[in-house]
Design an enzyme around this catalytic site. Structure first.
Site, PDB file in Angstrom:
ATOM      1  N   ARG A  38      35.658  50.554  37.673  1.00 49.40           N
ATOM      2  CA  ARG A  38      35.285  49.746  38.835  1.00 49.40           C
ATOM      3  C   ARG A  38      36.542  49.166  39.468  1.00 49.40           C
ATOM      4  NH1 ARG A  38      35.906  44.936  41.434  1.00 49.40           N
ATOM      5  NH2 ARG A  38      35.671  43.784  39.483  1.00 49.40           N
ATOM      6  N   HIS A  98      28.821  46.705  39.458  1.00 51.40           N
ATOM      7  CA  HIS A  98      29.307  45.523  40.168  1.00 51.40           C
ATOM      8  C   HIS A  98      28.792  45.589  41.602  1.00 51.40           C
ATOM      9  CE1 HIS A  98      32.502  43.045  42.137  1.00 51.40           C
ATOM     10  NE2 HIS A  98      32.528  42.416  40.988  1.00 51.40           N
ATOM     11  N   ASP A 118      26.454  43.106  37.663  1.00 46.76           N
ATOM     12  CA  ASP A 118      27.416  42.027  37.859  1.00 46.76           C
ATOM     13  C   ASP A 118      27.405  41.672  39.338  1.00 46.76           C
ATOM     14  OD1 ASP A 118      28.094  42.050  35.204  1.00 46.76           O
ATOM     15  OD2 ASP A 118      29.906  43.245  35.447  1.00 46.76           O
ATOM     16  N   ARG A 158      24.821  39.090  35.491  1.00 43.31           N
ATOM     17  CA  ARG A 158      25.907  38.115  35.558  1.00 43.31           C
ATOM     18  C   ARG A 158      26.086  37.716  37.003  1.00 43.31           C
ATOM     19  NH1 ARG A 158      31.569  40.005  37.006  1.00 43.31           N
ATOM     20  NH2 ARG A 158      30.384  39.895  38.949  1.00 43.31           N
ATOM     21  N   SER A 160      28.808  35.817  39.540  1.00 35.27           N
ATOM     22  CA  SER A 160      30.177  35.322  39.613  1.00 35.27           C
ATOM     23  C   SER A 160      30.538  34.878  41.021  1.00 35.27           C
ATOM     24  CB  SER A 160      31.164  36.413  39.176  1.00 35.27           C
ATOM     25  OG  SER A 160      32.502  35.956  39.260  1.00 35.27           O
ATOM     26  N   THR A 192      40.771  35.884  41.880  1.00 34.92           N
ATOM     27  CA  THR A 192      40.812  37.075  42.722  1.00 34.92           C
ATOM     28  C   THR A 192      42.196  37.367  43.286  1.00 34.92           C
ATOM     29  OG1 THR A 192      38.518  36.607  43.297  1.00 34.92           O
ATOM     30  CG2 THR A 192      39.689  38.185  44.691  1.00 34.92           C
ATOM     31  N   HIS A 221      37.710  37.009  34.974  1.00 30.37           N
ATOM     32  CA  HIS A 221      38.349  38.161  35.628  1.00 30.37           C
ATOM     33  C   HIS A 221      39.656  37.659  36.247  1.00 30.37           C
ATOM     34  CE1 HIS A 221      38.103  42.014  37.961  1.00 30.37           C
ATOM     35  NE2 HIS A 221      38.774  41.321  38.874  1.00 30.37           N
ATOM     36  N   HIS A 223      43.369  38.444  38.018  1.00 33.32           N
ATOM     37  CA  HIS A 223      44.348  39.330  38.648  1.00 33.32           C
ATOM     38  C   HIS A 223      45.757  38.920  38.245  1.00 33.32           C
ATOM     39  CE1 HIS A 223      42.229  42.198  41.297  1.00 33.32           C
ATOM     40  NE2 HIS A 223      41.220  41.365  41.041  1.00 33.32           N
ATOM     41  N   HIS A 318      69.397  42.958  14.111  1.00 30.72           N
ATOM     42  CA  HIS A 318      67.960  43.233  14.138  1.00 30.72           C
ATOM     43  C   HIS A 318      67.636  44.397  13.214  1.00 30.72           C
ATOM     44  CE1 HIS A 318      66.400  40.976  17.839  1.00 30.72           C
ATOM     45  NE2 HIS A 318      67.654  40.593  17.688  1.00 30.72           N
TER      46      HIS A 318
END
Length: 431
Positions: A38, A98, A118, A158, A160, A192, A221, A223, A318
């Protein structure tokens, strides 16, 4: 910390888990909603035909994700047909799609055979003015109609908000309380535009958790426009979120969202047994290679777990410590993920312990003094250019052969830099 959330001792056996967590923390009880099919379709290079979508869905299911989210069937006729095809595969993962908070979308989606919808709508002033033009009263009215319809079909739902972190908090809470009373399975928070930071995420999730019914889950969710997607996901789980949206390699709109590999790496440090019991960790590399090939990109060199540098060690101090005890410089065990450790030795930073380890791998019996001499030669050569493993192996094998033959003059000659290397060597710069 809000008054209702008291710290409790963490029962995880991992030394890297927080010593104390909130009583509502879900760090050891969470689910992935995998959105490569999606959100990932919104990646600039992405085009998945039906066969590729099915291949990806099966790979995600084999890995063990709990949910697979698909593009809205209202987006196009092929999207609708693909939704039906994947919903009918009989996968273990629940199949979601969605959709906009719109009855037309909901009707189409409910006929595809998916397990749930969704539903999303923009709530920030930006999206209310420049996207759909609806006020909060209309949003709640539309949400009520759509949610009741989806529930009447017996499907999971859901709801949102979109652009949650630029939305008015009072508006958000009123909306979430309204849909909670309708009986949604989950409410969703969406960063978003990638503007949120972990503290903001923690505060919003914690506040939301305090106003919802205890049985209502919280999905997040994030971004990655400002690089916080994985950290934000972790903070959300600390605050009581239950579901995190991911995509493979983080592909999605613009900079994408929380990468599934990053989330797995972060959460494995909290409770490795829990993560390993849920997901087929050795399949992560193949899953990421599948998506990288499909969208014509490379797996990033610094990708968590599967990047080619993820378990590569170079500096001498290391390398010595890693060879004695890998936990000195590795928080993750490569073998758990089907990966291997690599100690780089053909460079000016190398140390003789790393060279010794390579000689032992090759079955060459050399003294510490021998190895220190060879290391000195490697460093001098590497001041001109890095040496390949084949170069180093050749040097070690030749030295060993000359030593076995007792040819000391050949050893001395082997350790001398060739004239062309001396000519190319860096010169001191006068002050």
């Amino acid at each position: 910390m809000p008054p209702h959330a008291s710290p409790i001792a963490n029962v995880s056996s991992s030394p890297y888990a927080p010593k104390y967590t909130d009583s509502l923390s879900r760090l050891t009880n969470w689910s992935i909603i995998e959105s490569t099919l999606r959100e990932g379709e919104q990646f600039a290079n992405a085009f998945f035909d039906t066969a590729k979508k099915i291949e990806i869905a099966k790979a995600l299911d084999d890995f063990g994700v709990e949910y697979i989210e698909l593009t809205s069937p209202a987006a196009s006729e092929q999207s609708r047909l693909d939704c039906i095809a994947i919903a009918n595969l009989g996968l273990k993962a629940k199949i979601l799609t969605h959709v906009r908070c719109h009855m037309d979308d909901a009707r189409i989606a409910c006929e595809t055979g998916v397990d749930g919808l969704d539903v999303v709508i923009g709530t920030s002033s930006y999206l209310r003015e420049f996207s759909h033009g609806k006020d909060m009263e209309r949003i709640i009215k539309d949400a009520t109609e759509v949610i009741n319809y989806v529930k009447s079909k017996g499907l999971e739902v859901r709801f949102s908000s979109e652009d949650s972190f630029r939305s008015d908090l009072v508006d958000l809470l009123n909306l979430y309380k309204a849909v909670d009373q309708l009986g949604v399975n989950r409410v969703g928070i969406a960063d978003t535009v990638g503007c949120a930071n972990p503290r903001q995420v923690y505060d919003l999730v914690k506040t939301l958790r305090s106003v919802l019914k205890p049985t209502t889950d919280i999905e997040c969710h994030f971004h990655n426009d400002t690089g916080c997607a994985t950290a934000n996901a972790y903070a959300a789980l600390e605050a009581g979120a239950t579901h995190i949206d991911t995509s493979v390699l983080g592909i999605g709109e613009r900079n994408g969202i929380t990468p599934i590999g990053n989330l797995i790496a972060r959460m494995f440090t909290v409770d490795p047994d829990y993560v390993a019991s849920k997901y087929q960790l050795h399949k992560l590399r193949d899953l990421e290679n599948l998506i990288a090939d499909a969208v014509e990109i490379q797996v990033p060199f610094n990708n968590c777990i599967t990047g080619y540098c993820a378990f590569t060690h170079k500096a001498g101090i290391h390398a010595k410590a890693i060879l004695n005890n890998p936990a000195t410089y590795e928080i993750l065990k490569p073998e758990v993920f089907g990966m291997t450790r690599y100690v780089s030795i053909g460079h000016r930073l190398t140390g003789w312990n790393a060279v010794k380890n390579r000689a032992e791998q090759l079955g060459l019996a050399l003294s510490d003094d021998d190895l220190k001499a060879i290391t000195g030669k490697i460093k001098k050569l590497a001041d001109i250019k890095n040496q390949s493993m084949e170069d180093v192996d050749g040097l070690l094998r030749n030295f060993h052969a000359y030593k076995v033959a007792g040819d000391h003059s050949a050893i001395e000659q082997l350790l001398v830099l060739p004239d062309e290397v001396i000519a190319a060597a860096p010169k001191a710069v006068a002050a």
